[in-house]
Write a protein that holds these residues in place. Sequence first.
Motif, mmCIF file in Angstrom:
data_model
loop_
_atom_site.group_PDB
_atom_site.id
_atom_site.type_symbol
_atom_site.label_atom_id
_atom_site.label_comp_id
_atom_site.label_asym_id
_atom_site.label_seq_id
_atom_site.Cartn_x
_atom_site.Cartn_y
_atom_site.Cartn_z
ATOM 1 N N ASP A 1 2.233 -63.647 -7.911
ATOM 2 C CA ASP A 1 1.202 -62.792 -7.321
ATOM 3 C C ASP A 1 0.245 -62.266 -8.385
ATOM 4 O OD1 ASP A 1 2.436 -63.076 -4.813
ATOM 5 O OD2 ASP A 1 3.816 -61.431 -5.265
ATOM 6 N N THR A 2 0.807 -61.840 -9.519
ATOM 7 C CA THR A 2 0.010 -61.249 -10.600
ATOM 8 C C THR A 2 0.575 -61.693 -11.934
ATOM 9 O OG1 THR A 2 -0.442 -59.291 -9.236
ATOM 10 C CG2 THR A 2 -0.837 -59.086 -11.605
ATOM 11 N N VAL A 3 -0.303 -61.983 -12.865
ATOM 12 C CA VAL A 3 0.097 -62.254 -14.245
ATOM 13 C C VAL A 3 -0.618 -61.269 -15.152
ATOM 14 C CG1 VAL A 3 -0.010 -63.892 -16.169
ATOM 15 C CG2 VAL A 3 0.621 -64.685 -13.883
ATOM 16 N N ILE A 4 0.128 -60.641 -16.027
ATOM 17 C CA ILE A 4 -0.425 -59.715 -17.021
ATOM 18 C C ILE A 4 -0.345 -60.414 -18.369
ATOM 19 C CG2 ILE A 4 -0.156 -57.468 -18.135
ATOM 20 C CD1 ILE A 4 1.139 -56.529 -15.471
ATOM 21 N N LYS A 5 -1.485 -60.687 -18.959
ATOM 22 C CA LYS A 5 -1.577 -61.499 -20.164
ATOM 23 C C LYS A 5 -1.769 -60.648 -21.419
ATOM 24 C CE LYS A 5 -2.067 -65.364 -20.651
ATOM 25 N NZ LYS A 5 -1.057 -66.381 -21.067
ATOM 26 N N ASN A 6 -1.069 -61.060 -22.486
ATOM 27 C CA ASN A 6 -1.315 -60.563 -23.840
ATOM 28 C C ASN A 6 -1.083 -59.067 -23.993
ATOM 29 O OD1 ASN A 6 -2.220 -63.179 -24.752
ATOM 30 N ND2 ASN A 6 -4.159 -62.776 -23.664
ATOM 31 N N ALA A 7 -0.112 -58.559 -23.271
ATOM 32 C CA ALA A 7 0.197 -57.132 -23.371
ATOM 33 C C ALA A 7 1.159 -56.870 -24.531
ATOM 34 C CB ALA A 7 0.821 -56.633 -22.068
ATOM 35 N N ARG A 8 1.145 -55.648 -24.980
ATOM 36 C CA ARG A 8 2.148 -55.171 -25.934
ATOM 37 C C ARG A 8 3.221 -54.472 -25.124
ATOM 38 N NH1 ARG A 8 0.970 -50.249 -30.055
ATOM 39 N NH2 ARG A 8 3.030 -50.082 -31.037
ATOM 40 N N LEU A 9 4.378 -55.099 -24.966
ATOM 41 C CA LEU A 9 5.415 -54.596 -24.071
ATOM 42 C C LEU A 9 6.255 -53.517 -24.759
ATOM 43 C CD1 LEU A 9 4.534 -57.042 -22.421
ATOM 44 C CD2 LEU A 9 6.949 -57.491 -21.921
ATOM 45 N N VAL A 10 6.276 -52.350 -24.153
ATOM 46 C CA VAL A 10 7.206 -51.279 -24.521
ATOM 47 C C VAL A 10 8.137 -51.167 -23.326
ATOM 48 C CG1 VAL A 10 7.466 -48.852 -25.132
ATOM 49 C CG2 VAL A 10 5.507 -50.147 -25.988
ATOM 50 N N ASP A 11 9.327 -51.752 -23.446
ATOM 51 C CA ASP A 11 10.103 -52.101 -22.249
ATOM 52 C C ASP A 11 10.970 -50.990 -21.672
ATOM 53 O OD1 ASP A 11 12.229 -51.964 -24.045
ATOM 54 O OD2 ASP A 11 12.651 -54.126 -24.003
ATOM 55 N N GLY A 12 10.966 -49.808 -22.287
ATOM 56 C CA GLY A 12 11.747 -48.696 -21.756
ATOM 57 C C GLY A 12 13.091 -48.504 -22.404
ATOM 58 N N THR A 13 13.549 -49.468 -23.185
ATOM 59 C CA THR A 13 14.862 -49.345 -23.835
ATOM 60 C C THR A 13 14.821 -48.474 -25.074
ATOM 61 O OG1 THR A 13 14.489 -51.294 -25.235
ATOM 62 C CG2 THR A 13 15.497 -51.665 -23.064
ATOM 63 N N GLY A 14 13.643 -48.285 -25.643
ATOM 64 C CA GLY A 14 13.518 -47.652 -26.949
ATOM 65 C C GLY A 14 13.414 -48.663 -28.070
ATOM 66 N N ASN A 15 13.603 -49.951 -27.750
ATOM 67 C CA ASN A 15 13.475 -51.004 -28.754
ATOM 68 C C ASN A 15 12.009 -51.194 -29.148
ATOM 69 O OD1 ASN A 15 16.219 -51.539 -28.783
ATOM 70 N ND2 ASN A 15 16.075 -53.090 -27.176
ATOM 71 N N PRO A 16 11.752 -51.826 -30.304
ATOM 72 C CA PRO A 16 10.371 -52.011 -30.751
ATOM 73 C C PRO A 16 9.544 -52.812 -29.758
ATOM 74 C CG PRO A 16 11.896 -52.427 -32.552
ATOM 75 C CD PRO A 16 12.727 -52.289 -31.316
ATOM 76 N N ALA A 17 8.260 -52.505 -29.716
ATOM 77 C CA ALA A 17 7.329 -53.214 -28.845
ATOM 78 C C ALA A 17 7.183 -54.665 -29.293
ATOM 79 C CB ALA A 17 5.971 -52.526 -28.871
ATOM 80 N N TYR A 18 6.810 -55.533 -28.352
ATOM 81 C CA TYR A 18 6.556 -56.938 -28.683
ATOM 82 C C TYR A 18 5.475 -57.466 -27.746
ATOM 83 C CZ TYR A 18 9.579 -58.005 -24.652
ATOM 84 O OH TYR A 18 10.132 -58.074 -23.392
ATOM 85 N N ARG A 19 4.858 -58.530 -28.144
ATOM 86 C CA ARG A 19 3.760 -59.112 -27.382
ATOM 87 C C ARG A 19 4.304 -60.153 -26.413
ATOM 88 N NH1 ARG A 19 -1.712 -59.104 -28.760
ATOM 89 N NH2 ARG A 19 -2.992 -60.739 -27.811
ATOM 90 N N ALA A 20 3.885 -60.083 -25.149
ATOM 91 C CA ALA A 20 4.368 -61.042 -24.147
ATOM 92 C C ALA A 20 3.497 -60.963 -22.900
ATOM 93 C CB ALA A 20 5.829 -60.778 -23.802
ATOM 94 N N ASP A 21 3.741 -61.906 -22.003
ATOM 95 C CA ASP A 21 3.109 -61.936 -20.687
ATOM 96 C C ASP A 21 4.135 -61.552 -19.633
ATOM 97 O OD1 ASP A 21 0.924 -62.930 -22.041
ATOM 98 O OD2 ASP A 21 1.164 -64.995 -21.304
ATOM 99 N N LEU A 22 3.648 -60.989 -18.548
ATOM 100 C CA LEU A 22 4.496 -60.620 -17.406
ATOM 101 C C LEU A 22 4.006 -61.372 -16.172
ATOM 102 C CD1 LEU A 22 4.484 -56.784 -18.005
ATOM 103 C CD2 LEU A 22 6.579 -58.114 -17.899
ATOM 104 N N GLY A 23 4.940 -61.950 -15.419
ATOM 105 C CA GLY A 23 4.621 -62.563 -14.144
ATOM 106 C C GLY A 23 5.307 -61.811 -13.022
ATOM 107 N N LEU A 24 4.548 -61.424 -12.007
ATOM 108 C CA LEU A 24 5.068 -60.624 -10.901
ATOM 109 C C LEU A 24 5.026 -61.425 -9.610
ATOM 110 C CD1 LEU A 24 3.056 -57.321 -11.619
ATOM 111 C CD2 LEU A 24 5.115 -58.174 -12.781
ATOM 112 N N ALA A 25 6.066 -61.280 -8.816
ATOM 113 C CA ALA A 25 6.113 -61.955 -7.513
ATOM 114 C C ALA A 25 6.929 -61.119 -6.546
ATOM 115 C CB ALA A 25 6.721 -63.354 -7.645
ATOM 116 N N GLN A 26 6.401 -60.912 -5.357
ATOM 117 C CA GLN A 26 7.090 -60.221 -4.272
ATOM 118 C C GLN A 26 7.623 -58.859 -4.709
ATOM 119 O OE1 GLN A 26 9.994 -63.106 -2.936
ATOM 120 N NE2 GLN A 26 8.478 -64.182 -1.683
ATOM 121 N N GLY A 27 6.796 -58.129 -5.461
ATOM 122 C CA GLY A 27 7.146 -56.778 -5.853
ATOM 123 C C GLY A 27 8.123 -56.663 -7.001
ATOM 124 N N LYS A 28 8.471 -57.790 -7.614
ATOM 125 C CA LYS A 28 9.445 -57.808 -8.702
ATOM 126 C C LYS A 28 8.822 -58.393 -9.973
ATOM 127 C CE LYS A 28 13.136 -56.508 -6.255
ATOM 128 N NZ LYS A 28 13.935 -55.292 -6.560
#
Length: 537
Positions: free
Chosen positions: A6-33
């Motif tokens: 449904d949605t692709v988020i490109k070239n983001a700096r991911l801060v994933d909520g764990t407290g681990n260091p940020a990293y660069r990646a893409d996110l793909g979303l489908a059906q609310g997940k």
Amino acid sequence: MPKQLDTVIKNARLVDGTGNPAYRADLGLAQGKIAVIERDLGRPEAGRVIEAEGLVAAPGFIDAHSHDDAYVLKEPAAGQKVSQGVTTVVVGNCGFSLAPNPDDGGDYLAKIAMLMGGGAMPAAAQRISSFADYLDQLEAAKPGLNVAPLVGHATIRIAVLGWENRAPSPDELAAMKRLTAQAMEEGAFGLSTGLIYVPAIYAQTDEIATLAEIAGQHQGVYATHLRNEGDLEIEAIEEAVQIGRRGGLPVHVSHHKIAGRQNWGNSDKTLALFARARAEGVEVTCDQYPYPAGSTILAAALPPSLAGGGPDVYAERLKDPEVRKAAVAEIEQGGQGRWENLIKGAGFEGMVLSFSRRHPEHLGRSIAEIARGQGRSSYDVFFDLVAEEKLDVGMIIFMMDEADIERIMKDRLTMIGSDGIPGYGESRTHPRQTSTFPRVLGRYVRERQVLGLEEAVRKMTSLPAQTFGLKSKGLLKEGFDADLVLFDPKTILDRGTYEEPMLQPAGIPWVLVNGQVAVEDGRFRGASSGRVLRHRV
């Protein structure tokens, strides 16, 4: 990876909520997940591609302590929260939830709504009875964010024995236990208390522990506005830990603060108490808003000896000059017992009106300033406002020190909660309702470097999700709900002030709630993709 995203988020700096260091990646979303996270998704087929170069992608923020119970019914899109990146709110705090209700709940609901920002209840909400009814109405409203409910101890107490200053009888306590169990079975994530407020202030520890045990049996949490956040805060924390130990459930201390100049610096002691309790097996956490001023109803400053019987009773009593004289003496003597003396802690100069149905001309002015302008005593202005408006007059109250705020914020057990009261019409609500989360990221992360970015995001996401048991929330992880906020770490900042609290924050161009866009290119558009979360054992 699904064939169609449904949605692709490109070239983001991911801060994933764990407290681990940020990293660069893409996110793909489908059906609310969140369907896929990869370093480079290329250009897959997708309904929308969001270019996130220079932006941080984080899990949607979880407001660990809100008073949005009626707000989400009145304004389901919830722009005051979503615009600052909040995608989930915990409601039912400080002992007050909108259910369960007595059979004649209309008047009662109106009073509770006042505690949540004034006369904001939509007509349909007056028919709420059970906790399940409230959650059903939330769902029918198609909220723009996710809602995780607690059940309020004061609400349960009022439903059974009104606003009275006494202990429940055995039969009444049994009824309170039944209501607590029913709410937990219908989806409450735990039990909350507000022990500075009438009528909860009259409840003894045994009463609260008995109900907390019911919540514990359903694997819920005990969230508490402590009996005292000032002179007797250590004793109040010890009471909360005792309740958690007896109830066999985690303890969450709401809006942790050190109130009153005479107590500033005590956060080292309170945080040490939290750590000791955890070492002894009681899971203690807390939340915090990043401001030196709090906000509550003006009536919270009344001595409990005067407030018994509820708003109608004390409003009538305040007409008697002798009652006023006795109340002044009690306040000036510092108070007896465990109640928190807000007037001594802040002074009338530090008590600024934030909402008032009958006197909007006073908004933004302190009680002392109003009194000087009228040539009257501050006490008479205070008593007159409470007597005339009862629960429908609120204040911003300045009581805290920045050093304590920063020390509490740094602690690993502290998460972020707005404690915001929604603003309507001419009200001048506390800016924390609109600005809490960008204030932390802009002022305390970027400018003051009190927290690192990854740690701040953890406090806003996975820590509250873990504390309250919010499944599939709080992490950027494949299979988790697509609650996301994209912000610019170089420009994110709160803009709301005490004078203009409704200004939208800067630096938050995108917010998605369960995969649907609610903020687009910095413009709030709203969504109806929020969900009512129900706790299940």
